[in-house]
Design a protein around this motif. Structure first.
Motif, PDB file in Angstrom:
ATOM      1  N   GLU A 120     -14.227  -4.896  -7.537  1.00  0.00           N
ATOM      2  CA  GLU A 120     -14.322  -6.345  -7.713  1.00  0.00           C
ATOM      3  C   GLU A 120     -12.949  -7.004  -7.609  1.00  0.00           C
ATOM      4  OE1 GLU A 120     -15.675  -4.118 -10.030  1.00  0.00           O
ATOM      5  OE2 GLU A 120     -17.679  -4.257  -9.161  1.00  0.00           O
ATOM      6  N   LYS A 121     -11.936  -6.362  -8.209  1.00  0.00           N
ATOM      7  CA  LYS A 121     -10.585  -6.932  -8.154  1.00  0.00           C
ATOM      8  C   LYS A 121     -10.041  -6.915  -6.732  1.00  0.00           C
ATOM      9  CE  LYS A 121      -9.235  -5.987 -12.905  1.00  0.00           C
ATOM     10  NZ  LYS A 121      -8.350  -5.245 -13.807  1.00  0.00           N
ATOM     11  N   ILE A 122     -10.325  -5.859  -6.021  1.00  0.00           N
ATOM     12  CA  ILE A 122      -9.865  -5.771  -4.632  1.00  0.00           C
ATOM     13  C   ILE A 122     -10.530  -6.847  -3.785  1.00  0.00           C
ATOM     14  CG2 ILE A 122      -9.933  -4.340  -2.534  1.00  0.00           C
ATOM     15  CD1 ILE A 122      -9.439  -1.913  -4.356  1.00  0.00           C
ATOM     16  N   GLU A 123     -11.798  -7.056  -4.013  1.00  0.00           N
ATOM     17  CA  GLU A 123     -12.517  -8.080  -3.250  1.00  0.00           C
ATOM     18  C   GLU A 123     -11.974  -9.476  -3.530  1.00  0.00           C
ATOM     19  OE1 GLU A 123     -16.591  -7.307  -4.299  1.00  0.00           O
ATOM     20  OE2 GLU A 123     -16.773  -5.660  -2.860  1.00  0.00           O
ATOM     21  N   LYS A 124     -11.449  -9.703  -4.730  1.00  0.00           N
ATOM     22  CA  LYS A 124     -10.914 -11.018  -5.084  1.00  0.00           C
ATOM     23  C   LYS A 124      -9.445 -11.168  -4.681  1.00  0.00           C
ATOM     24  CE  LYS A 124     -13.923 -11.747  -9.068  1.00  0.00           C
ATOM     25  NZ  LYS A 124     -13.986 -11.895 -10.516  1.00  0.00           N
ATOM     26  N   ALA A 125      -8.732 -10.049  -4.512  1.00  0.00           N
ATOM     27  CA  ALA A 125      -7.299 -10.092  -4.209  1.00  0.00           C
ATOM     28  C   ALA A 125      -7.063 -10.462  -2.753  1.00  0.00           C
ATOM     29  CB  ALA A 125      -6.667  -8.737  -4.498  1.00  0.00           C
ATOM     30  N   SER A 126      -5.915 -11.052  -2.517  1.00  0.00           N
ATOM     31  CA  SER A 126      -5.551 -11.377  -1.136  1.00  0.00           C
ATOM     32  C   SER A 126      -5.079 -10.105  -0.434  1.00  0.00           C
ATOM     33  CB  SER A 126      -4.424 -12.416  -1.112  1.00  0.00           C
ATOM     34  OG  SER A 126      -3.221 -11.836  -1.573  1.00  0.00           O
ATOM     35  N   ARG A 145      -2.500  -9.853   1.252  1.00  0.00           N
ATOM     36  CA  ARG A 145      -1.054  -9.786   1.011  1.00  0.00           C
ATOM     37  C   ARG A 145      -0.760  -9.063  -0.304  1.00  0.00           C
ATOM     38  NH1 ARG A 145       3.035 -14.934   0.497  1.00  0.00           N
ATOM     39  NH2 ARG A 145       4.883 -13.700   0.070  1.00  0.00           N
ATOM     40  N   ASP A 146      -1.499  -9.380  -1.356  1.00  0.00           N
ATOM     41  CA  ASP A 146      -1.292  -8.715  -2.645  1.00  0.00           C
ATOM     42  C   ASP A 146      -1.601  -7.225  -2.566  1.00  0.00           C
ATOM     43  OD1 ASP A 146      -0.487 -11.077  -3.820  1.00  0.00           O
ATOM     44  OD2 ASP A 146      -2.422 -11.465  -4.797  1.00  0.00           O
ATOM     45  N   ILE A 147      -2.674  -6.895  -1.901  1.00  0.00           N
ATOM     46  CA  ILE A 147      -3.063  -5.488  -1.767  1.00  0.00           C
ATOM     47  C   ILE A 147      -2.010  -4.723  -0.968  1.00  0.00           C
ATOM     48  CG2 ILE A 147      -4.764  -3.907  -0.757  1.00  0.00           C
ATOM     49  CD1 ILE A 147      -6.884  -6.088  -1.433  1.00  0.00           C
ATOM     50  N   ALA A 148      -1.600  -5.289   0.151  1.00  0.00           N
ATOM     51  CA  ALA A 148      -0.598  -4.630   0.994  1.00  0.00           C
ATOM     52  C   ALA A 148       0.721  -4.466   0.250  1.00  0.00           C
ATOM     53  CB  ALA A 148      -0.393  -5.417   2.280  1.00  0.00           C
ATOM     54  N   GLY A 149       1.134  -5.495  -0.473  1.00  0.00           N
ATOM     55  CA  GLY A 149       2.381  -5.427  -1.230  1.00  0.00           C
ATOM     56  C   GLY A 149       2.345  -4.363  -2.310  1.00  0.00           C
ATOM     57  N   THR A 150       1.246  -4.279  -3.017  1.00  0.00           N
ATOM     58  CA  THR A 150       1.089  -3.282  -4.073  1.00  0.00           C
ATOM     59  C   THR A 150       1.133  -1.874  -3.502  1.00  0.00           C
ATOM     60  OG1 THR A 150      -0.221  -4.817  -5.396  1.00  0.00           O
ATOM     61  CG2 THR A 150      -0.421  -2.479  -5.929  1.00  0.00           C
ATOM     62  N   LEU A 151       0.389  -1.651  -2.438  1.00  0.00           N
ATOM     63  CA  LEU A 151       0.381  -0.334  -1.807  1.00  0.00           C
ATOM     64  C   LEU A 151       1.762   0.039  -1.282  1.00  0.00           C
ATOM     65  CD1 LEU A 151      -3.007  -0.308   0.112  1.00  0.00           C
ATOM     66  CD2 LEU A 151      -2.349   1.138  -1.806  1.00  0.00           C
ATOM     67  N   ASP A 152       2.429  -0.913  -0.662  1.00  0.00           N
ATOM     68  CA  ASP A 152       3.761  -0.663  -0.112  1.00  0.00           C
ATOM     69  C   ASP A 152       4.728  -0.217  -1.201  1.00  0.00           C
ATOM     70  OD1 ASP A 152       5.713  -0.823   2.092  1.00  0.00           O
ATOM     71  OD2 ASP A 152       6.565  -2.460   0.901  1.00  0.00           O
ATOM     72  N   ILE A 153       4.742  -0.911  -2.306  1.00  0.00           N
ATOM     73  CA  ILE A 153       5.641  -0.575  -3.413  1.00  0.00           C
ATOM     74  C   ILE A 153       5.314   0.798  -3.982  1.00  0.00           C
ATOM     75  CG2 ILE A 153       6.259  -1.174  -5.794  1.00  0.00           C
ATOM     76  CD1 ILE A 153       5.900  -4.156  -4.888  1.00  0.00           C
ATOM     77  N   LEU A 154       4.053   1.055  -4.254  1.00  0.00           N
ATOM     78  CA  LEU A 154       3.665   2.341  -4.845  1.00  0.00           C
ATOM     79  C   LEU A 154       3.985   3.511  -3.917  1.00  0.00           C
ATOM     80  CD1 LEU A 154       0.221   1.379  -6.416  1.00  0.00           C
ATOM     81  CD2 LEU A 154       2.337   1.896  -7.650  1.00  0.00           C
ATOM     82  N   ILE A 155       3.677   3.364  -2.659  1.00  0.00           N
ATOM     83  CA  ILE A 155       3.899   4.455  -1.706  1.00  0.00           C
ATOM     84  C   ILE A 155       5.387   4.698  -1.487  1.00  0.00           C
ATOM     85  CG2 ILE A 155       3.632   5.137   0.721  1.00  0.00           C
ATOM     86  CD1 ILE A 155       0.848   3.712   0.577  1.00  0.00           C
ATOM     87  N   LYS A 156       6.146   3.645  -1.253  1.00  0.00           N
ATOM     88  CA  LYS A 156       7.577   3.825  -0.984  1.00  0.00           C
ATOM     89  C   LYS A 156       8.327   4.383  -2.182  1.00  0.00           C
ATOM     90  CE  LYS A 156       8.192   0.826   2.928  1.00  0.00           C
ATOM     91  NZ  LYS A 156       8.682  -0.427   3.441  1.00  0.00           N
TER      92      LYS A 156
END
Length: 129
Positions: free
Chosen positions: A79-85, A87-98
């Motif tokens: 549900e949170k992913i469906e509501k998130a932009s 950009r927010d999802i990509a930014g979060t993944l980028d930070i966690l992975i890097k």
């Protein structure tokens, strides 16, 4: 396991201090220079992370990051992913992975260096391990 050198201790200390900042963070190269590493090593800080001693010094912190990452991932519901932009999802993944790649001693980008720079790095790495 070898005891960390003063240079390695300073690098780890500066790195952890830097990671806690929200603004005015330093690059890994800047941290390496401040810790006393050569220009060649500062230009290739991933080589510093290849040291078993550095990896051991960062192990507890890396484990804490993994724990926080896992907690964050558990909190990310469909549900949170469906509501998130996107950009927010990509930014979060980028930070966690890097962060995981970086602190695990893996590369986050690929660069090309000249033969002369390679010799300098090889020499610096020999004298710093």
């Amino acid at each position: 396991m070898r005891t960390p050198t003063p240079k390695q201790q300073k690098f780890v200390s500066l790195l952890l201090e830097n990671m806690g900042k929200q603004r005015e963070t330093k690059t890994l190269g800047e941290i390496a220079k401040e810790a006393g590493y050569s220009n060649a090593m500062a230009s290739n800080p991933h080589l510093i992370f290849q040291s078993k001693t550095i990896q051991k010094e960062l192990e507890e912190f890396i484990n804490k990051l993994r724990e926080k990452r896992d907690m964050a991932l558990e909190g990310i519901t469909k549900e949170k992913i469906e509501k998130a932009s996107a950009r927010d999802i990509a930014g979060t993944l980028d930070i966690l992975i890097k962060n995981q790649q970086l602190l695990g001693g893996n590369t986050t980008e690929h660069i090309t260096i000249t033969e002369e720079e390679k010799r300098e790095v090889d020499e610096a790495f020999k004298s710093n391990t």
